[in-house]
Design an enzyme around this catalytic site. Structure first.
Site, PDB file in Angstrom:
ATOM      1  N   LYS A 173      -0.854  -9.702   8.469  1.00 61.78           N
ATOM      2  CA  LYS A 173      -0.536  -8.312   8.802  1.00 61.78           C
ATOM      3  C   LYS A 173      -1.851  -7.689   9.232  1.00 61.78           C
ATOM      4  O   LYS A 173      -2.754  -7.480   8.424  1.00 61.78           O
ATOM      5  CB  LYS A 173       0.049  -7.574   7.600  1.00 61.78           C
ATOM      6  CG  LYS A 173       0.312  -6.096   7.866  1.00 61.78           C
ATOM      7  CD  LYS A 173       0.780  -5.355   6.622  1.00 61.78           C
ATOM      8  CE  LYS A 173       0.949  -3.871   6.902  1.00 61.78           C
ATOM      9  NZ  LYS A 173       1.339  -3.098   5.681  1.00 61.78           N
ATOM     10  N   TYR A 215      -3.429  -9.771   4.655  1.00 57.75           N
ATOM     11  CA  TYR A 215      -3.331  -8.357   5.019  1.00 57.75           C
ATOM     12  C   TYR A 215      -4.736  -7.829   5.243  1.00 57.75           C
ATOM     13  O   TYR A 215      -5.536  -7.744   4.314  1.00 57.75           O
ATOM     14  CB  TYR A 215      -2.611  -7.585   3.907  1.00 57.75           C
ATOM     15  CG  TYR A 215      -2.434  -6.099   4.153  1.00 57.75           C
ATOM     16  CD1 TYR A 215      -2.559  -5.526   5.413  1.00 57.75           C
ATOM     17  CD2 TYR A 215      -2.121  -5.253   3.091  1.00 57.75           C
ATOM     18  CE1 TYR A 215      -2.381  -4.168   5.615  1.00 57.75           C
ATOM     19  CE2 TYR A 215      -1.936  -3.890   3.279  1.00 57.75           C
ATOM     20  CZ  TYR A 215      -2.077  -3.357   4.556  1.00 57.75           C
ATOM     21  OH  TYR A 215      -1.902  -2.004   4.746  1.00 57.75           O
ATOM     22  N   ARG A 237      -9.173   0.711   4.541  1.00 56.92           N
ATOM     23  CA  ARG A 237      -8.914   0.921   3.113  1.00 56.92           C
ATOM     24  C   ARG A 237      -9.798   0.061   2.221  1.00 56.92           C
ATOM     25  O   ARG A 237     -10.160   0.459   1.127  1.00 56.92           O
ATOM     26  CB  ARG A 237      -7.446   0.606   2.787  1.00 56.92           C
ATOM     27  CG  ARG A 237      -6.477   1.687   3.217  1.00 56.92           C
ATOM     28  CD  ARG A 237      -5.067   1.341   2.754  1.00 56.92           C
ATOM     29  NE  ARG A 237      -4.144   2.424   3.059  1.00 56.92           N
ATOM     30  CZ  ARG A 237      -3.877   3.448   2.259  1.00 56.92           C
ATOM     31  NH1 ARG A 237      -4.466   3.533   1.083  1.00 56.92           N
ATOM     32  NH2 ARG A 237      -3.023   4.375   2.618  1.00 56.92           N
ATOM     33  N   THR A 264       0.822  -1.213   0.000  1.00 56.58           N
ATOM     34  CA  THR A 264       0.000   0.000   0.000  1.00 56.58           C
ATOM     35  C   THR A 264       0.849   1.254   0.000  1.00 56.58           C
ATOM     36  O   THR A 264       0.594   2.201  -0.759  1.00 56.58           O
ATOM     37  CB  THR A 264      -0.911   0.002   1.246  1.00 56.58           C
ATOM     38  OG1 THR A 264      -1.707  -1.169   1.246  1.00 56.58           O
ATOM     39  CG2 THR A 264      -1.799   1.232   1.261  1.00 56.58           C
ATOM     40  N   THR A 265       1.879   1.287   0.846  1.00 57.37           N
ATOM     41  CA  THR A 265       2.719   2.475   0.997  1.00 57.37           C
ATOM     42  C   THR A 265       3.504   2.772  -0.269  1.00 57.37           C
ATOM     43  O   THR A 265       3.981   3.902  -0.458  1.00 57.37           O
ATOM     44  CB  THR A 265       3.651   2.293   2.208  1.00 57.37           C
ATOM     45  OG1 THR A 265       2.850   1.992   3.368  1.00 57.37           O
ATOM     46  CG2 THR A 265       4.470   3.531   2.504  1.00 57.37           C
ATOM     47  N   ILE A 312       5.137  -4.632  10.055  1.00 59.36           N
ATOM     48  CA  ILE A 312       5.467  -4.109   8.726  1.00 59.36           C
ATOM     49  C   ILE A 312       5.205  -2.615   8.835  1.00 59.36           C
ATOM     50  O   ILE A 312       4.067  -2.167   8.847  1.00 59.36           O
ATOM     51  CB  ILE A 312       4.628  -4.772   7.622  1.00 59.36           C
ATOM     52  CG1 ILE A 312       4.946  -6.271   7.566  1.00 59.36           C
ATOM     53  CG2 ILE A 312       4.926  -4.119   6.266  1.00 59.36           C
ATOM     54  CD1 ILE A 312       4.116  -7.045   6.555  1.00 59.36           C
ATOM     55  N   TYR A 341     -13.424  -2.940  -2.395  1.00 62.14           N
ATOM     56  CA  TYR A 341     -14.531  -2.423  -3.198  1.00 62.14           C
ATOM     57  C   TYR A 341     -15.669  -3.439  -3.345  1.00 62.14           C
ATOM     58  O   TYR A 341     -16.838  -3.097  -3.195  1.00 62.14           O
ATOM     59  CB  TYR A 341     -14.050  -1.961  -4.587  1.00 62.14           C
ATOM     60  CG  TYR A 341     -15.130  -1.242  -5.395  1.00 62.14           C
ATOM     61  CD1 TYR A 341     -15.479   0.064  -5.086  1.00 62.14           C
ATOM     62  CD2 TYR A 341     -15.807  -1.873  -6.422  1.00 62.14           C
ATOM     63  CE1 TYR A 341     -16.476   0.716  -5.800  1.00 62.14           C
ATOM     64  CE2 TYR A 341     -16.797  -1.230  -7.139  1.00 62.14           C
ATOM     65  CZ  TYR A 341     -17.126   0.064  -6.823  1.00 62.14           C
ATOM     66  OH  TYR A 341     -18.107   0.710  -7.518  1.00 62.14           O
TER      67      TYR A 341
END
Length: 287
Positions: free
Chosen positions: A158, A129, A134, A40-41, A200, A103
């Site tokens: 995560k 994850y 998000r 993501t980052t 993480i 989504y």
């Protein structure tokens, strides 16, 4: 202490591979335990397939087996994710990070079936994850544990739900060989005390040595010392998300002189107010 690596861009908006190589070498020198590439980052949704391929190869060429590499491979189309896992050259990588489908908002049964299919297709160990802020869907403790018991090559999660009761249940009831990793810098000490095995990190991009010391101190059971280190970072935690991730960490890295701070639309850089606060933190942070 793992790091969710940013993707640096130059002033024209292209991937800055020279800066990326410097960041990778920084983590090798600082003792970062592992790196997460294209998560993501890294602003992965805004990267082209060619850019992703070059970033994957760059990480392998610099790290070269010196520390483990975890590759972000998630998506909201199960068939596309499984095909990518079969077709992508994963040489040099030690595992894949698979975010919950976003989504679509699948049910818990849909999430289980998605991960069962992904695990069956993956040639590498799988890390779940969970980041409902998000994705719009929470992977519950019950479903996480069901996946862990059903899929032997799913080895960790995560957890970035912020739901400490849920995280504690996973850590307490997980089968042998399944680990909990913090996905939230601010909750890392709490999660480690619950039985988590690491983080993480986003902040670790900028402070790999210092944040790594905090994590390892906590894992040695030196709780008071780890909490003292944690408190040094407390002013920074909310600044990293004030304008969304990775705007905060890119502002911090830019102020450190390590990258140009640009992002790709629809993301925009941190506000001046946030940047000023990050700068004040840097001026007062005990090095």
């Amino acid at each position: 202490m793992g790091v969710a690596l940013v993707t640096p861009f130059d002033e024209q908006g292209a991937v800055d591979f020279a800066a990326l190589e410097k960041l990778l070498r920084l983590h090798l020198e600082a003792g970062t335990d592992f790196l997460c590439i294209l998560g993501t980052t890294a602003e992965t949704p805004c990267l082209s397939a060619a850019e992703c391929e070059q970033i994957r190869q760059t990480a392998v060429s610099i790290v070269g087996g010196k520390v483990p590499l975890l590759l972000g491979c998630g998506g909201n189309n199960t068939a596309a994710v499984t095909a990518a896992l079969r077709d992508t050259d994963l040489t040099g990588y030690d595992g894949v990070l698979i975010v919950t489908p976003y989504y679509n908002k699948p049910t818990q049964e849909g999430l289980f079936q998605h991960y069962a299919a992904v695990a069956a297709a993956s040639p590498l160990p799988v890390v779940l994850y969970n980041v409902p802020g998000r994705t719009g869907v929470n992977l519950t403790a019950q479903t996480t544990l069901r996946i862990a018991r059903h899929c032997p090559n799913v080895v960790a999660i995560k957890e970035a739900s912020g739901k400490l009761d849920q995280i504690q249940e996973i850590a307490k009831c997980a089968p042998e060989g399944f680990d909990v990793i913090s996905g939230d810098d601010a909750l890392t000490c709490d999660i480690l005390q619950m039985g988590g095995v690491g983080v993480i990190s986003v902040i670790g991009n900028a402070f790999p040595k210092e944040f790594g010391q905090m994590v390892r101190t906590a894992m040695r059971g030196e709780t008071d010392k780890a909490l003292s280190m944690h408190r040094r970072f407390q002013p920074l935690y909310p600044l990293m998300t004030a304008d969304g991730n990775p705007a905060g960490i890119k502002s911090l890295l830019s102020l450190q002189g390590r990258i140009h701070g640009g992002l790709r639309l629809p993301l925009v850089p941190a506000s001046k107010e946030t940047e000023n606060a990050i700068g004040e933190f840097l001026r007062t942070f005990p090095q």
